[in-house]
Scaffold this active site. Structure first.
Site, short mmCIF file in Angstrom:
data_model
loop_
_atom_site.label_atom_id
_atom_site.label_comp_id
_atom_site.label_asym_id
_atom_site.label_seq_id
_atom_site.Cartn_x
_atom_site.Cartn_y
_atom_site.Cartn_z
N SER A 83 -10.12 -1.29 6.95
CA SER A 83 -9.75 -0.51 6.08
C SER A 83 -8.56 -2.27 5.31
O SER A 83 -8.69 -1.79 4.36
CB SER A 83 -8.38 0.78 5.54
OG SER A 83 -9.47 1.52 5.73
N LYS B 6 1.08 -1.32 0.32
CA LYS B 6 -0.25 -0.04 -0.40
C LYS B 6 1.18 1.58 0.23
O LYS B 6 2.07 1.33 0.34
CB LYS B 6 -0.89 0.02 1.13
CG LYS B 6 -1.80 1.29 1.69
CD LYS B 6 -2.55 1.10 2.69
CE LYS B 6 -4.01 2.13 2.30
NZ LYS B 6 -4.77 1.14 3.89
N SER C 178 -9.35 1.80 3.24
CA SER C 178 -8.25 2.12 2.21
C SER C 178 -7.29 1.70 1.20
O SER C 178 -7.04 2.31 1.05
CB SER C 178 -7.81 3.48 2.83
OG SER C 178 -6.92 2.58 3.89
#
Length: 443
Positions: free
Chosen positions: A171, A69, A147
């Site tokens: 997330s 990420k 996210s």
């Protein structure tokens, strides 16, 4: 159906494939239309080098693809956290501990994945880099969840075996549920947060998404630098609670059917399952009425950057961060005390239960068109965001651990079953999940 990391590793051992061949397949998936918008940067050369070196060493990840990420430092890369305002920030000098541990275990770091700007949303929309298409529905552009949006799509499409991400309010588990994969949120303190751009220093958790529970266990052992204590106890050896209050409110019909089937599978396997109120969950709204830890702690980090480059933020993210400006010092201190008391009360209600069963999210992945950037859709965006994080965020406030497992059947949009409890119950949750995965498939 995509095979998991353990299967790939065994195939490499048997000489049926190689780490280099597996990596080329992962790179092909990463460049495919199904993965469009999921990667912000590919690390092809270094990933190939890692796959090649794995041929000479026996390491847990065997040179297989892992995505990272955009929240985490990778030496030589700028960590922009899905934003435009940090695009010109200096590159990281060293890997974050999470990346370093994965690399040391033999990971081929394939690239940086897209995300909600600064990790502040459970929907997965990004106005700067585009919103990845949820691979569960090729016909309709549905959100992947956030996210850790790109990380989820990378795992679900075959571009990565492990998607490194973060979980502050859901997330990891939310995108795992919406994309039909496994997402494990460990107890926050078990994995270092260093080298990850913070959202909430109190609630942030470093963790990962995978294609199976056994891969989730391996990923956790690497990230936490610890060994999970295994148990082969059947589901009949455990006692489960189903929290009625809030967790089961307003379920989408697909989610309701899938959750009912999952609970039935547990009962058919001999597990003791008992519905309880757990009414304390309703109290979280009052505790966090001023924006909670996330607003206060994100504003503290972003205050100067907002003053300099506020116009470059996603307006929806900026609005949520700026809520923290109004919180007074005594209110922030009182928030910690309120959380401690809330945790104590919930733990008391869960005494005697090995885990809680809940739908990970109450709805299936909504169409992107409903929440696309634009003021006309802001109200719907925030409504859906609240729904996507409603159940998962309970575990973050509890300082607990949880896993989301797919529990839908073919022909349905993905639905996640969340198995959860309080702090440091990680091994129990993972062992239960191993048994539950088999029971759900059999059922």
């Amino acid at each position: 159906m995509l095979h998991d990391l353990h299967t790939a590793r065994e195939r490499i051992r048997q000489g049926e494939t190689s780490a280099a061949d597996e990596l080329e397949a992962a790179l092909s998936a990463a460049k495919s239309e199904a993965c469009k918008g999921s990667f912000l940067k590919l690390h092809e050369a270094s990933a190939r080098a890692a796959a090649a070196s794995a041929a000479n060493r026996e390491r847990p990840l065997a040179g297989l693809a892992v995505s990272v990420k955009d929240l985490f430092d990778i030496a030589g890369d700028t960590t922009a956290a899905g934003s435009a305002v940090l695009a010109d920030a200096p590159p990281a000098v060293t890997d974050s501990p999470a990346v370093a541990r994965l690399r040391a275990a033999g990971a081929a770091i394939i690239g940086r994945t897209n995300m909600t700007e600064f990790a502040f949303s459970g929907v997965g929309v990004n106005p700067h880099h585009g919103t990845p298409w949820n691979p569960a529905d090729p016909a309709t552009h549905r959100v992947p969840g956030g996210s850790s949006s790109g990380a989820a799509v990378s795992v679900a499409t075959g571009a990565a075996y492990i998607g490194l991400g973060s979980d502050t309010g859901g997330s990891i588990r939310t995108p795992a549920a919406l994309c039909g994969i496994v997402g494990f949120k460990n107890t926050a303190r078990l994995v270092p947060l260093d080298g990850a751009l913070p959202l909430s220093t109190t609630l942030d958790t470093v963790c990962a998404m995978t294609r199976s529970v056994r891969d989730a266990i391996l990923a956790h052992e690497i990230l936490a630098a610890r060994t999970v204590t295994r148990s082969n106890a059947p589901l009949s050896a455990y006692r489960f609670a189903v929290a009625r209050e809030q967790m089961l409110d307003g379920l989408d019909p697909t989610v309701a059917r899938a959750f009912e089937r999952a609970v039935r599978a547990f009962r058919d396997a001999g597990a003791h399952v008992e519905e309880i109120p757990l009414a304390q969950i309703h109290g979280l709204g009052a505790i966090q009425s001023l924006g909670g830890f996330t607003a206060a702690e994100s504003f503290a980090w972003h205050r100067k950057l907002l003053a300099e480059k506020g116009a470059g933020y996603d307006p929806r993210v900026r609005a949520r961060i700026e809520r923290g400006a109004a919180m007074k010092a005594h209110e922030y201190i009182e928030l910690f005390a309120a959380r401690r008391e809330w945790i104590r009360s919930v733990q008391q209600s869960l005494q005697g239960f090995d885990a809680v069963l809940s739908p990970t999210v109450p709805i299936v992945a909504p169409p992107f068109a409903d929440v696309a950037p634009g003021e006309a859709r802001d109200a719907e965006f925030f409504r859906i965001n609240a729904l996507l994080l409603r159940n998962t965020s309970v575990v973050n406030m509890l300082d607990g651990c949880a896993i989301s497992l797919p529990c839908h059947v073919p022909g349905e949009l993905p639905v996640g079953l969340m198995i959860w409890h309080g702090a440091l119950r990680d091994d129990t949750i993972l062992n239960i999940a191993s048994q539950a995965e088999s029971a759900l498939l059999a059922h």
